[in-house]
Design a protein around this motif. Sequence first.
Motif, PDB file in Angstrom:
ATOM      1  N   GLU A 159       0.829  -1.202   0.000  1.00 30.51           N
ATOM      2  CA  GLU A 159       0.000   0.000   0.000  1.00 30.51           C
ATOM      3  C   GLU A 159       0.865   1.255   0.000  1.00 30.51           C
ATOM      4  N   LYS A 160       0.475   2.255  -0.772  1.00 34.92           N
ATOM      5  CA  LYS A 160       1.213   3.518  -0.765  1.00 34.92           C
ATOM      6  C   LYS A 160       0.813   4.300   0.475  1.00 34.92           C
ATOM      7  N   SER A 161       1.793   4.781   1.200  1.00 35.63           N
ATOM      8  CA  SER A 161       1.540   5.573   2.387  1.00 35.63           C
ATOM      9  C   SER A 161       2.700   6.534   2.579  1.00 35.63           C
ATOM     10  N   PRO A 162       2.521   7.559   3.381  1.00 34.31           N
ATOM     11  CA  PRO A 162       3.627   8.488   3.630  1.00 34.31           C
ATOM     12  C   PRO A 162       4.854   7.794   4.227  1.00 34.31           C
ATOM     13  N   LEU A 163       4.646   6.761   5.041  1.00 36.07           N
ATOM     14  CA  LEU A 163       5.784   6.076   5.639  1.00 36.07           C
ATOM     15  C   LEU A 163       6.586   5.316   4.594  1.00 36.07           C
ATOM     16  N   HIS A 164       5.927   4.723   3.611  1.00 31.28           N
ATOM     17  CA  HIS A 164       6.651   4.000   2.573  1.00 31.28           C
ATOM     18  C   HIS A 164       7.493   4.940   1.717  1.00 31.28           C
ATOM     19  N   ALA A 165       7.043   6.156   1.542  1.00 29.46           N
ATOM     20  CA  ALA A 165       7.797   7.124   0.751  1.00 29.46           C
ATOM     21  C   ALA A 165       9.145   7.416   1.402  1.00 29.46           C
ATOM     22  N   GLY A 166       9.268   7.217   2.701  1.00 31.20           N
ATOM     23  CA  GLY A 166      10.495   7.498   3.429  1.00 31.20           C
ATOM     24  C   GLY A 166      11.561   6.444   3.272  1.00 31.20           C
ATOM     25  N   GLN A 167      11.320   5.404   2.498  1.00 34.48           N
ATOM     26  CA  GLN A 167      12.285   4.331   2.375  1.00 34.48           C
ATOM     27  C   GLN A 167      13.521   4.745   1.594  1.00 34.48           C
ATOM     28  N   GLU A 168      13.417   5.730   0.733  1.00 34.35           N
ATOM     29  CA  GLU A 168      14.602   6.171   0.019  1.00 34.35           C
ATOM     30  C   GLU A 168      15.476   7.001   0.961  1.00 34.35           C
ATOM     31  N   PHE A 191       7.982  -3.324   9.022  1.00 32.34           N
ATOM     32  CA  PHE A 191       9.207  -4.035   9.366  1.00 32.34           C
ATOM     33  C   PHE A 191       8.985  -5.501   9.714  1.00 32.34           C
ATOM     34  N   SER A 192       7.753  -5.950   9.764  1.00 32.14           N
ATOM     35  CA  SER A 192       7.400  -7.326  10.118  1.00 32.14           C
ATOM     36  C   SER A 192       7.892  -7.704  11.515  1.00 32.14           C
ATOM     37  N   VAL A 193       7.840  -6.741  12.431  1.00 27.56           N
ATOM     38  CA  VAL A 193       8.184  -6.986  13.831  1.00 27.56           C
ATOM     39  C   VAL A 193       7.138  -6.312  14.710  1.00 27.56           C
ATOM     40  N   LYS A 194       7.038  -6.788  15.938  1.00 25.39           N
ATOM     41  CA  LYS A 194       6.143  -6.146  16.897  1.00 25.39           C
ATOM     42  C   LYS A 194       6.778  -4.846  17.377  1.00 25.39           C
ATOM     43  N   GLU A 195       5.944  -3.952  17.876  1.00 23.71           N
ATOM     44  CA  GLU A 195       6.472  -2.650  18.294  1.00 23.71           C
ATOM     45  C   GLU A 195       7.467  -2.770  19.436  1.00 23.71           C
ATOM     46  N   GLU A 196       7.414  -3.855  20.207  1.00 22.72           N
ATOM     47  CA  GLU A 196       8.378  -4.060  21.289  1.00 22.72           C
ATOM     48  C   GLU A 196       9.795  -4.230  20.745  1.00 22.72           C
ATOM     49  N   VAL A 197       9.919  -4.879  19.594  1.00 18.51           N
ATOM     50  CA  VAL A 197      11.232  -5.054  18.969  1.00 18.51           C
ATOM     51  C   VAL A 197      11.773  -3.693  18.536  1.00 18.51           C
ATOM     52  N   LEU A 198      10.920  -2.896  17.947  1.00 20.99           N
ATOM     53  CA  LEU A 198      11.326  -1.558  17.533  1.00 20.99           C
ATOM     54  C   LEU A 198      11.742  -0.735  18.753  1.00 20.99           C
ATOM     55  N   ALA A 224      14.228   3.781   6.248  1.00 20.15           N
ATOM     56  CA  ALA A 224      15.446   3.018   5.958  1.00 20.15           C
ATOM     57  C   ALA A 224      16.361   2.947   7.187  1.00 20.15           C
ATOM     58  N   GLU A 225      16.515   4.058   7.901  1.00 17.26           N
ATOM     59  CA  GLU A 225      17.330   4.059   9.117  1.00 17.26           C
ATOM     60  C   GLU A 225      16.733   3.124  10.163  1.00 17.26           C
ATOM     61  N   ALA A 226      15.425   3.166  10.305  1.00 16.73           N
ATOM     62  CA  ALA A 226      14.753   2.294  11.272  1.00 16.73           C
ATOM     63  C   ALA A 226      14.966   0.837  10.906  1.00 16.73           C
TER      64      ALA A 226
END
Length: 72
Positions: A7-16, A35-42, A57-59
């Motif tokens: 899905e296109k979203s503002p967060l996906h645009a930040g990948q570059e 990121f395919s992780v739970k928020e606890e991992v983040l 990308a940094e995340a």
Amino acid sequence: MTLEKNEKSPLHAGQEAGGPRYTLEELKEHAEPLFSVKEEVLAGAFFGAQDKLFTVAEAHTKIEQFMKAKVD
């Protein structure tokens, strides 16, 4: 609304590189679809970096490093 990886979203645009920056809270809200992780991992990957802004990308890089870290 649930975000999907395709899905296109503002967060996906930040990948570059140099893309939009987001707070840790914003990234946590979308941890699983992005990121395919739970928020606890983040939260663990960003321990001590609460008041900073990050690109997607940094995340992703920080999460990968956290997941690969050796545990004694």
